[in-house]
Design a protein around this motif. Structure first.
Motif, PDB file in Angstrom:
ATOM      1  N   SER A 120       0.824  -1.208   0.000  1.00 54.59           N
ATOM      2  CA  SER A 120       0.000   0.000   0.000  1.00 54.59           C
ATOM      3  C   SER A 120       0.857   1.256   0.000  1.00 54.59           C
ATOM      4  O   SER A 120       0.577   2.224  -0.711  1.00 54.59           O
ATOM      5  N   ALA A 124       0.910   3.852  -2.921  1.00 51.80           N
ATOM      6  CA  ALA A 124       0.442   5.180  -2.538  1.00 51.80           C
ATOM      7  C   ALA A 124       1.454   6.241  -2.969  1.00 51.80           C
ATOM      8  O   ALA A 124       1.077   7.317  -3.450  1.00 51.80           O
ATOM      9  N   GLY A 260      -2.058   5.009   2.501  1.00 46.92           N
ATOM     10  CA  GLY A 260      -1.158   3.876   2.324  1.00 46.92           C
ATOM     11  C   GLY A 260      -0.611   3.368   3.639  1.00 46.92           C
ATOM     12  O   GLY A 260      -0.560   2.154   3.886  1.00 46.92           O
ATOM     13  N   ALA A 263      -3.529   1.753   5.706  1.00 45.16           N
ATOM     14  CA  ALA A 263      -3.980   0.473   5.151  1.00 45.16           C
ATOM     15  C   ALA A 263      -3.006  -0.652   5.459  1.00 45.16           C
ATOM     16  O   ALA A 263      -3.416  -1.780   5.767  1.00 45.16           O
ATOM     17  N   ASP A 264      -1.710  -0.382   5.369  1.00 44.57           N
ATOM     18  CA  ASP A 264      -0.728  -1.415   5.704  1.00 44.57           C
ATOM     19  C   ASP A 264      -0.846  -1.828   7.168  1.00 44.57           C
ATOM     20  O   ASP A 264      -0.708  -3.006   7.511  1.00 44.57           O
ATOM     21  N   ARG A 274      -7.505  -2.976   4.086  1.00 48.05           N
ATOM     22  CA  ARG A 274      -7.346  -1.989   3.022  1.00 48.05           C
ATOM     23  C   ARG A 274      -8.714  -1.511   2.529  1.00 48.05           C
ATOM     24  O   ARG A 274      -8.905  -0.323   2.246  1.00 48.05           O
ATOM     25  N   THR A 277     -10.156   0.955   4.940  1.00 50.73           N
ATOM     26  CA  THR A 277      -9.535   2.269   4.764  1.00 50.73           C
ATOM     27  C   THR A 277     -10.177   3.019   3.607  1.00 50.73           C
ATOM     28  O   THR A 277     -10.458   4.232   3.697  1.00 50.73           O
ATOM     29  N   GLN A 278     -10.429   2.329   2.511  1.00 51.74           N
ATOM     30  CA  GLN A 278     -11.086   2.949   1.365  1.00 51.74           C
ATOM     31  C   GLN A 278     -12.492   3.432   1.722  1.00 51.74           C
ATOM     32  O   GLN A 278     -12.913   4.523   1.310  1.00 51.74           O
ATOM     33  N   ASN A 318      -5.371   2.823  -2.065  1.00 55.20           N
ATOM     34  CA  ASN A 318      -5.504   1.369  -1.951  1.00 55.20           C
ATOM     35  C   ASN A 318      -6.295   0.724  -3.083  1.00 55.20           C
ATOM     36  O   ASN A 318      -6.715  -0.426  -2.969  1.00 55.20           O
ATOM     37  N   ALA A 321      -3.718  -1.950  -4.390  1.00 56.80           N
ATOM     38  CA  ALA A 321      -3.281  -2.817  -3.299  1.00 56.80           C
ATOM     39  C   ALA A 321      -4.430  -3.692  -2.800  1.00 56.80           C
ATOM     40  O   ALA A 321      -4.253  -4.875  -2.489  1.00 56.80           O
ATOM     41  N   SER A 322      -5.640  -3.122  -2.718  1.00 58.10           N
ATOM     42  CA  SER A 322      -6.812  -3.910  -2.312  1.00 58.10           C
ATOM     43  C   SER A 322      -7.114  -4.999  -3.332  1.00 58.10           C
ATOM     44  O   SER A 322      -7.461  -6.133  -2.977  1.00 58.10           O
ATOM     45  N   ASP A 325      -4.862  -7.989  -3.024  1.00 64.74           N
ATOM     46  CA  ASP A 325      -5.139  -8.847  -1.866  1.00 64.74           C
ATOM     47  C   ASP A 325      -5.978 -10.062  -2.245  1.00 64.74           C
ATOM     48  O   ASP A 325      -5.946 -11.078  -1.547  1.00 64.74           O
TER      49      ASP A 325
END
Length: 394
Positions: A120, A124, A260, A263-264, A274, A277-278, A318, A321-322, A325
């Motif tokens: 993330s 980011a 970022g 989320a991590d 993540r 967070t979004q 994210n 990154a999301s 996952d």
């Protein structure tokens, strides 16, 4: 190096929106035609997305990135030669084709270097260049256009992009092993199978749906905010080009870096971190979106745009990154391509739809109405985060 490529990726696409008033006057374009100029880029960008993602899984991401940068930079410079509506749409379409190949390849390359612990934050940091490029494209094109005409900025951005492509040809490297380095048999079958597998995953489909909605809102701002500021607050062309991008995008840089990092940390403690967070970013952006359209003072407008930009950045940090996952490594390129494609397909309708709606309701009401979209997206993303957390606890 990718940060600078992405900066040009967004500067080149944003530059045209700040000079809409000049295009409307010189080429005698209607608001709907201007909307199509904006949408033509995004429609081609969307159509080419799955192919771009598939190619990123099969061909060296380095080659895709350098080739795409060189192509769209030449097209950007060529935009300065446009003297009719049809040719302008043609060049914008070619620009969308070239730029579509960048993001899937860049995400594949970053994903190869960074695992779940740092993904993330790495993405980011890369995402922050989106906002820098948007500011550069919006502000610089308007500034140059006021002094040297709207064509000059496209020549400058295009030439600088070609220079960067030459530099990266010698400097950009990739890990010894990147998914897609080895040739595969039956490439068309592999492409179709990859797209089908991505769309059969319900979690990915939900993320794509949210991305489509978020892109729709973002494109409304990218396309029509300079014109909105020019008409409602009677700003100069250069001031409108700067104000429509600088406050919102600068705040997004701060939001994306915080998003970022958060989320991590969340992802290390719980599944769906993540996505949660979004959802927070989307929900907190709702009131600022609404106030942007109805602000009656420049100060109120700046505060609203800054707040929206900050929380938009938390969501944006994210996006990829999301997705990674829930996607196997070997499918990351095609998954990013499909998501990018459908996301910008949704966004591609925004310039035309808002142009039509604004003729009846006004730009203020149309901009504020996008807050309803953000609220719905937040609810969907919260549900997905809860579902992922529940599934992991079983």
């Amino acid at each position: 190096m990718l940060w600078f490529v992405c900066l040009f990726n967004y500067a080149d696409r944003q530059a045209i929106f700040s000079v809409f008033p000049l295009l409307r006057k010189e080429l005698a374009l209607t608001p709907i035609q201007l909307g199509i100029v904006g949408s033509s880029f995004m429609w081609m960008y969307a159509l080419a997305g799955p192919l771009a993602g598939w190619m990123s899984d099969r061909v060296s991401p380095r080659k895709v990135i350098v080739g795409a940068l060189a192509f769209w930079s030449v097209v950007t410079a060529g935009t300065a030669l446009c003297h009719s509506y049809g040719i302008l749409v043609f060049f914008r379409t070619l620009g969308g084709l070239g730029e579509a190949f960048y993001f899937p390849a860049a995400m594949a390359l970053i994903g190869a270097y960074h695992g779940a612990a740092t993904r993330s934050r790495a993405m980011a940091l890369h995402q922050s260049s989106v906002y820098a490029g948007t500011i550069a494209g919006g502000a610089m094109s308007a500034f140059i256009a006021e002094r040297h005409g709207w064509r000059s900025s496209f020549t400058i951005f295009g030439a600088l992009g070609v220079v960067l492509a030459v530099v990266l040809l010698f400097c950009l490297r990739q890990p010894p092993r990147v998914a897609g380095d080895e040739p595969r048999e039956n490439p068309l079958l592999h492409f179709a199978h990859g797209v089908r597998e991505v769309l059969r995953n319900g979690r990915i489909v939900l993320m794509i749906a949210v991305f489509m909605g978020a892109n729709f809102v973002a494109v409304v701002f990218l396309t029509w905010l300079p014109t909105f500021l020019l008409e409602k607050f009677h700003m100069s062309l250069s001031n409108a080009g700067f104000s429509s991008t600088a406050y919102l995008q600068a705040a997004s840089v701060l939001g994306v870096l915080l998003g970022g990092w958060l989320a991590d940390r969340f992802a290390a403690k719980r599944a769906g971190g993540r996505q949660l967070t979004q959802a927070i970013g989307l929900l907190c952006g709702v009131p600022f979106l609404f106030l942007t359209g109805w602000s009656i003072t420049v100060l109120g407008l700046i505060v609203s745009m800054t707040g929206f930009g900050f929380f938009k950045g938390i969501y944006d940090a994210n996006i990829w990154a999301s997705l990674y996952d829930v996607v196997p490594v070997e499918k990351r390129g095609v998954a990013a391509g499909v998501m990018n494609s459908l996301g910008w397909l949704g966004g591609g309708f925004a310039p035309v739809l808002i142009a039509a709606a604004a003729q009846r309701f006004g730009l203020s009401a149309c901009i504020s109405a996008t807050s309803v979209i953000y609220l719905c997206l937040a609810v969907v993303m919260m549900g997905l985060a809860a579902k992922l957390a529940k599934r992991a606890s079983r």
